[in-house]
Design a protein around this motif. Structure first.
Motif: not given
Length: 341
Positions: A111, A307, A311, A331-332, A338-339, A341
């Motif tokens: 990633s 980012m 995305i 993580g998407i 959106s991310e 985290r």
């Protein structure tokens, strides 16, 4: 010790005094290899070779570009990830490529967080046709795509390349099919289009600039919110003139250093990027001449800038049925775009 190294050492001392934690200044003793996972002459190759002289001067050390094309950039990138993180092997690419290789299955279990990110410029894809093409503007080409679909061939550097993701995004927005012909890099792709081996190319402006200025390619539209002013080529209109609802995000390029390298490598590179790359007249001139945006950054700022495109591309692979894993694994969340985290 050179003046630059003395200055960097002094800055390190000041930083250490301010933070209460001393981090040694890195003075490389071996050649640094920057793996360019695409062929010579493409956008990644061009901008990396524009940055390397700046780094060589600042580090007082040899920094060597090494082209290792294959698998849409995954071959060279995997080699860096699998190598010894001693600080002497870096890579260069579009940031979104390294961040989404796991989604397409080209590199497993990776990633954006596997990398320290150093952005140099933002590149924009351009939809171009051979200079003798029947298409005079993007509106005519769009109509032909919608009527003739995959009888129209598009030259790119592969499905995950900037040109590949560009035509996929245009097709999604315009509602058409196409026939992609892939090459081992942006330069071979635009050369093929100029020769008439393909009817269209959607590679980056930097890769097409000389062919456009030499009247071998006719630029029809740029994938950016604003028209593109290119030296010696005039103004290229924004694709939003024809596809106003198309989602467009900047495609950032730069150098990436794998996580796990010694701390002094990163602290030194952070200072060099801020003091030399982000103020470089030569890099700014490169960007202006090649239709790129001079916008260097590093660290968390670089990550946050990259980012939105990460995305967008990760979720677009899902939408087109090209994803091998759910982006949530890196993580998407594509439901919220959106991310996590």
């Amino acid at each position: 010790m050179t003046f630059i190294k003395k200055s960097l050492t002094a800055m390190a001392a000041v930083a250490a005094m301010g933070s209460g934690q001393a981090i040694a200044e890195w003075e490389p003793s071996n050649t640094i290899n920057v793996i360019i996972p695409w062929g010579a002459g493409g956008s990644t190759d061009q901008v990396t070779r524009a940055v390397i002289p700046i780094l060589e001067e600042a580090l007082n050390n040899n920094v060597v570009p090494v082209n290792q094309p294959g698998a849409s950039g995954a071959t060279g990138t995997r080699g860096v990830l699998d190598g010894d993180p001693n600080g002497y092997t870096w890579t260069a690419n579009a940031i979104a490529n390294n961040a989404t290789y796991a989604v397409t299955g080209l590199i497993e279990d990776t990633s954006i967080d596997d990398w320290h990110i150093y952005i140099s410029v933002a590149h924009a894809p351009v939809v171009s046709v051979p200079s003798n093409s029947e298409f005079e503007d993007f509106g005519q080409l769009l109509e032909a795509f919608q009527e003739r679909g995959d009888s129209i061939s598009v030259a790119t550097a592969g499905i995950t390349s900037s040109g590949g993701t560009a035509i996929a995004s245009v097709a999604d927005a315009g509602g058409f099919d196409y026939n992609m012909i892939t090459y081992d890099g942006g330069n071979p792709a635009i050369t093929a289009a100029a020769r008439g081996e393909a009817m269209v190319t959607t590679q980056l402006a930097a890769e097409q600039a000389e062919m456009i200025r030499g009247d071998r390619l006719r630029p029809l539209a740029v994938l950016s919110e604003e028209p593109l002013e290119m030296e010696g080529a005039g103004t290229i209109p924004s694709i939003t003139e024809w596809l106003p609802d198309m989602e467009i995000t900047p495609d950032y390029f730069g150098i990436m250093i794998p996580k796990g390298v010694p701390d002094e490598v990163i602290s030194t590179m952070d200072r060099i990027w801020e003091d030399y790359v982000m103020t470089s007249d030569s890099l700014r001139e490169y960007a202006q001449s090649q239709g790129a945006v001079f916008d260097p950054s590093f660290g968390e700022e670089a990550r946050s800038r990259a980012m939105p495109t990460v995305i967008h591309e990760a979720c677009a692979y899902v939408q087109r049925g090209e994803a091998e894993i759910d982006p949530i694994d890196i993580g998407i969340d594509c439901d919220t775009r959106s991310e996590v985290r």
